[in-house]
Design a protein around this motif. Structure first.
Motif, PDB file in Angstrom:
ATOM      1  N   TYR A   1     -34.864  44.769 -68.775  1.00 36.82           N
ATOM      2  CA  TYR A   1     -33.642  45.396 -68.277  1.00 36.82           C
ATOM      3  C   TYR A   1     -33.148  44.700 -67.021  1.00 36.82           C
ATOM      4  O   TYR A   1     -31.939  44.452 -66.853  1.00 36.82           O
ATOM      5  CB  TYR A   1     -33.936  46.870 -68.011  1.00 36.82           C
ATOM      6  N   GLN A   2     -34.095  44.369 -66.162  1.00 33.41           N
ATOM      7  CA  GLN A   2     -33.700  43.640 -64.950  1.00 33.41           C
ATOM      8  C   GLN A   2     -33.099  42.284 -65.300  1.00 33.41           C
ATOM      9  O   GLN A   2     -32.110  41.837 -64.680  1.00 33.41           O
ATOM     10  CB  GLN A   2     -34.907  43.461 -64.027  1.00 33.41           C
ATOM     11  N   VAL A   3     -33.697  41.630 -66.319  1.00 33.92           N
ATOM     12  CA  VAL A   3     -33.134  40.331 -66.743  1.00 33.92           C
ATOM     13  C   VAL A   3     -31.712  40.507 -67.257  1.00 33.92           C
ATOM     14  O   VAL A   3     -30.809  39.713 -66.952  1.00 33.92           O
ATOM     15  CB  VAL A   3     -34.041  39.705 -67.823  1.00 33.92           C
ATOM     16  N   VAL A   4     -31.493  41.612 -68.043  1.00 33.65           N
ATOM     17  CA  VAL A   4     -30.135  41.855 -68.545  1.00 33.65           C
ATOM     18  C   VAL A   4     -29.169  42.095 -67.393  1.00 33.65           C
ATOM     19  O   VAL A   4     -28.031  41.579 -67.358  1.00 33.65           O
ATOM     20  CB  VAL A   4     -30.152  43.038 -69.524  1.00 33.65           C
ATOM     21  N   GLU A   5     -29.603  42.907 -66.433  1.00 26.00           N
ATOM     22  CA  GLU A   5     -28.725  43.152 -65.279  1.00 26.00           C
ATOM     23  C   GLU A   5     -28.435  41.865 -64.532  1.00 26.00           C
ATOM     24  O   GLU A   5     -27.290  41.612 -64.117  1.00 26.00           O
ATOM     25  CB  GLU A   5     -29.394  44.169 -64.358  1.00 26.00           C
ATOM     26  N   LEU A   6     -29.481  41.085 -64.362  1.00 27.78           N
ATOM     27  CA  LEU A   6     -29.253  39.814 -63.654  1.00 27.78           C
ATOM     28  C   LEU A   6     -28.324  38.902 -64.447  1.00 27.78           C
ATOM     29  O   LEU A   6     -27.467  38.192 -63.866  1.00 27.78           O
ATOM     30  CB  LEU A   6     -30.584  39.114 -63.401  1.00 27.78           C
ATOM     31  N   GLN A   7     -28.435  38.916 -65.792  1.00 26.83           N
ATOM     32  CA  GLN A   7     -27.513  38.115 -66.601  1.00 26.83           C
ATOM     33  C   GLN A   7     -26.078  38.617 -66.448  1.00 26.83           C
ATOM     34  O   GLN A   7     -25.132  37.821 -66.390  1.00 26.83           O
ATOM     35  CB  GLN A   7     -27.953  38.169 -68.069  1.00 26.83           C
ATOM     36  N   GLN A   8     -25.904  39.985 -66.392  1.00 31.69           N
ATOM     37  CA  GLN A   8     -24.552  40.520 -66.160  1.00 31.69           C
ATOM     38  C   GLN A   8     -24.011  40.073 -64.796  1.00 31.69           C
ATOM     39  O   GLN A   8     -22.840  39.714 -64.655  1.00 31.69           O
ATOM     40  CB  GLN A   8     -24.597  42.051 -66.247  1.00 31.69           C
ATOM     41  N   GLN A   9     -24.909  40.134 -63.796  1.00 34.67           N
ATOM     42  CA  GLN A   9     -24.471  39.655 -62.464  1.00 34.67           C
ATOM     43  C   GLN A   9     -24.089  38.175 -62.507  1.00 34.67           C
ATOM     44  O   GLN A   9     -23.104  37.752 -61.889  1.00 34.67           O
ATOM     45  CB  GLN A   9     -25.592  39.892 -61.442  1.00 34.67           C
ATOM     46  N   ILE A  10     -24.920  37.411 -63.300  1.00 34.42           N
ATOM     47  CA  ILE A  10     -24.592  35.982 -63.426  1.00 34.42           C
ATOM     48  C   ILE A  10     -23.231  35.816 -64.095  1.00 34.42           C
ATOM     49  O   ILE A  10     -22.409  34.969 -63.702  1.00 34.42           O
ATOM     50  CB  ILE A  10     -25.698  35.267 -64.215  1.00 34.42           C
ATOM     51  N   GLY A  11     -22.951  36.651 -65.126  1.00 29.99           N
ATOM     52  CA  GLY A  11     -21.633  36.565 -65.782  1.00 29.99           C
ATOM     53  C   GLY A  11     -20.485  36.884 -64.838  1.00 29.99           C
ATOM     54  O   GLY A  11     -19.450  36.209 -64.820  1.00 29.99           O
ATOM     55  N   SER A  12     -20.679  37.973 -64.059  1.00 28.50           N
ATOM     56  CA  SER A  12     -19.619  38.301 -63.083  1.00 28.50           C
ATOM     57  C   SER A  12     -19.442  37.195 -62.051  1.00 28.50           C
ATOM     58  O   SER A  12     -18.327  36.853 -61.651  1.00 28.50           O
ATOM     59  CB  SER A  12     -19.961  39.623 -62.406  1.00 28.50           C
ATOM     60  N   LYS A  13     -20.580  36.625 -61.629  1.00 29.45           N
ATOM     61  CA  LYS A  13     -20.490  35.527 -60.670  1.00 29.45           C
ATOM     62  C   LYS A  13     -19.764  34.323 -61.281  1.00 29.45           C
ATOM     63  O   LYS A  13     -18.977  33.644 -60.609  1.00 29.45           O
ATOM     64  CB  LYS A  13     -21.900  35.102 -60.224  1.00 29.45           C
ATOM     65  N   GLU A  14     -20.055  34.111 -62.613  1.00 29.47           N
ATOM     66  CA  GLU A  14     -19.354  33.002 -63.269  1.00 29.47           C
ATOM     67  C   GLU A  14     -17.848  33.271 -63.342  1.00 29.47           C
ATOM     68  O   GLU A  14     -17.043  32.349 -63.190  1.00 29.47           O
ATOM     69  CB  GLU A  14     -19.936  32.792 -64.666  1.00 29.47           C
ATOM     70  N   CYS A  15     -17.447  34.518 -63.586  1.00 28.99           N
ATOM     71  CA  CYS A  15     -15.985  34.848 -63.568  1.00 28.99           C
ATOM     72  C   CYS A  15     -15.376  34.567 -62.203  1.00 28.99           C
ATOM     73  O   CYS A  15     -14.282  33.997 -62.080  1.00 28.99           O
ATOM     74  CB  CYS A  15     -15.800  36.317 -63.949  1.00 28.99           C
ATOM     75  N   VAL A  16     -16.130  35.035 -61.182  1.00 30.92           N
ATOM     76  CA  VAL A  16     -15.632  34.755 -59.825  1.00 30.92           C
ATOM     77  C   VAL A  16     -15.526  33.253 -59.593  1.00 30.92           C
ATOM     78  O   VAL A  16     -14.581  32.746 -58.984  1.00 30.92           O
ATOM     79  CB  VAL A  16     -16.544  35.431 -58.780  1.00 30.92           C
ATOM     80  N   LEU A  17     -16.567  32.558 -60.114  1.00 36.16           N
ATOM     81  CA  LEU A  17     -16.562  31.101 -59.953  1.00 36.16           C
ATOM     82  C   LEU A  17     -15.377  30.470 -60.666  1.00 36.16           C
ATOM     83  O   LEU A  17     -14.733  29.553 -60.139  1.00 36.16           O
ATOM     84  CB  LEU A  17     -17.877  30.532 -60.485  1.00 36.16           C
TER      85      LEU A  17
END
Length: 592
Positions: free
Chosen positions: A89-105
């Motif tokens: 679950y933590q990995v999934v959350e971190l992947q979601q954070q990575i996705g949001s960070k990629e959008c910001v990027l």
């Protein structure tokens, strides 16, 4: 090296710098995020390895363990699964954070591209502005060079102007000195001639006194004159004067008309001066006009001068005519049987003539000139007898006053001067306040017209302004009626005004006509000798004549002048009108 190439290289270096900065930021972000998840991944890997090992052991030797061991293993397995789920679950959350960070990027990359495009546009605009700056600098350098050249040229011109002014002053002083010498020499010669004529006359009188005269009481006057050829000319003139001067006019009308002509000398008297010989040694009858003729046709058209004509005037006897022009001469014409015959040419002016006038005797001519002087000629002498200098600008008017041997002049230098012809010197000078265009003289007053639209009246005895009369425009000419009671003024507002000098109430009559236009600042208009008509020349080359009693246009005389008419004059007999124009043409008009 071109400025544009340097600008391109600077733009490329700036772009490379931005890209390197972005790459460094991305690498830093990867390192920081990888370090955050590195422990979690290692721990997860260890758990997977432990789980796989446990499953292998159980499958290989299930009997070796007891029930308690199996239950503990199962409990550990469940805990591991639970921990693994939490980690997943933590990995999934971190992947979601990575996705949001990629959008910001991605947004930041888009903004970065926009900023890069704006930066490119700014660089292009900067290059264009730098090009314009270079052009402006080149233009400024060129204008600075031209300005320096103009300053140098101005300094040279100013130095030349100062030199010319100094030379002009020297030449003027030399000319004045030469004129004084010439005037002194002329005065000496005139004095010698006067003394010689006086001695001759005394000898003739002595001879006549010695001769014996026999007078017969029954003989007529002509026979007595024939027996004494040396009789007194004044006695003879006293016997002839009434018949030739006033025709059939009564004695009362003669006295009244004499009061109207106070400045007209019926006979010349012999006078001697100290330095200037002004002789009046012949009888000169003055004609009286009872009714002026309105001209209807041109009797003669002639090219009177080589250049434009500025002034014209009949003599008091109406048998002579003087014209003055820009060709610097005055021409005298004899008027006989409706035609003009050239009699003599008067030289002496160095510039154009602006005004001419006969004295009441008809033996002298006064003129004003552009050369800042007034000149006086004897009719039979081609060179001036007297030259009056002292004005600083051109003299526009010169008139004989009612005082013998005295003239008045007006000039563009805004002064009116009174001159004594005995001494050829200025005796009075007043500041008129404006450019004087014309003058007339009455018994005790001098009237002047001015450029500031005013008519000024001066006391001739004190030469002081006693009254100012407003005009509707710049005054171009003045004329007095023969009875000295009416004043005519011509103005640039294309109007002639007639006022009664006995009433200083500014009541005046205006005369206008369709098509009449005052052609210049020196256009001259006149009153007929019987005070019934006004005449003036127009810019269209026609002569306009108004009836004073009705105030309407009497006649218009066209088609003879090809330029603007500068002056007109009406003979004192009322028989002729002369008009002159700027194209050197003179036209003699009459009703014959």
């Amino acid at each position: 090296m071109e400025p544009g190439g340097a600008s391109q290289r600077s733009g490329r270096s700036a772009e490379t710098c931005w890209r390197g900065h972005i790459v460094r930021q991305l690498k830093h972000r990867d390192r920081s995020q990888n370090a955050m998840f590195q422990d979690l991944i290692r721990f997860y890997t260890q758990l997977l390895e432990k789980t796989s090992l446990t499953k292998g052991r159980l499958s290989r030797c299930p009997s070796t363990y007891g029930g308690a061991s199996l239950s503990s293993l199962l409990q550990q397995n469940s805990e591991l699964k639970k921990t693994t789920g939490e980690l997943a679950y933590q990995v999934v959350e971190l992947q979601q954070q990575i996705g949001s960070k990629e959008c910001v990027l991605q947004e930041q990359r888009a903004r970065l591209q926009e900023e890069e495009s704006r930066l490119t546009d700014a660089f292009d605009e900067r290059q264009a502005l730098q090009g314009r700056v270079e052009q402006v600098k080149v233009e400024n350098r060129r204008q600075k060079t031209e300005y320096d050249a103009l300053l140098e040229r101005q300094s040279r011109v100013e130095s030349r102007l100062r030199e010319e002014k100094v030379q002009e002053e020297h030449k003027l002083e030399d000319m004045m000195y030469l004129k004084k010498q010439a005037a002194a020499h002329m005065n000496i010669c005139n004095k010698r001639r006067s003394r010689a004529r006086q001695a001759t006359l005394q000898k003739e009188l002595q001879t006549a006194a010695k001769s014996k005269v026999t007078v017969d009481s029954s003989s007529s006057a002509p026979s007595s004159r024939s027996t004494s050829p040396k009789a007194d000319p004044q006695d003879e003139s006293s016997r002839r004067a009434p018949a030739c001067l006033f025709r059939s006019v009564s004695a009362t009308s003669q006295r009244n008309r004499a009061s109207f002509f106070p400045s007209l000398h019926l006979f010349e008297r012999k006078r001697r001066s100290y330095s200037v010989s002004l002789e009046e040694d012949q009888l000169f009858p003055v004609g009286v006009c009872l009714s002026a003729r309105v001209p209807a046709r041109a009797l003669q058209v002639l090219e009177a001068h080589e250049e434009g004509i500025n002034a014209v005037r009949f003599s008091f006897g109406s048998d002579l005519l003087a014209t003055g022009g820009t060709d610097r001469v005055i021409k005298v014409w004899e008027v006989r049987a409706g035609s003009l015959t050239h009699r003599t040419t008067l030289d002496g002016s160095t510039e154009g003539i602006t005004c001419v006038e006969f004295d009441p005797t008809g033996r002298r001519i006064l003129a004003s000139s552009y050369d800042r002087s007034a000149l006086l000629w004897q009719l039979d002498a081609s060179v001036p007898k007297v030259t009056l200098t002292g004005h600083s600008r051109k003299v526009t008017a010169a008139r004989f006053t009612c005082i013998p041997h005295q003239v008045v002049t007006g000039s563009q230098d805004r002064t009116v001067r009174l001159w004594d012809l005995h001494r050829a010197a200025c005796v009075q000078q007043v500041e008129a306040g404006s450019y004087c265009t014309d003058l007339v003289c009455s018994e005790s007053s001098i009237i002047s017209g001015h450029y500031d639209s005013k008519i000024r009246v001066w006391d001739q005895r004190a030469v002081s302004c006693v009254q100012e009369l407003p005009a509707q425009g710049r005054v171009t000419s003045l004329d007095l009626s023969s009875d000295r009671r009416q004043l005519l003024s011509c103005c640039r507002d294309d109007c002639l005004q007639l006022m009664d000098l006995r009433r200083w109430s500014n009541e005046r009559v205006c005369f206008r006509a369709e098509g009449f236009k005052c052609g210049s600042d020196s256009t001259k208009a006149v009153i007929s000798p019987d005070c019934s008509y006004l005449a003036a020349g127009s810019a269209d080359g026609a002569v306009y004549i108004w009836n004073i009693s009705t105030g309407s246009l009497e006649t218009r005389l066209p088609d003879k002048h090809r330029a603007s008419i500068s002056a007109v004059s009406w003979s004192l007999t009322g028989e002729y009108v002369i008009s002159v124009d700027k194209s050197r043409r003179a036209v003699l008009w009459s009703d014959i």
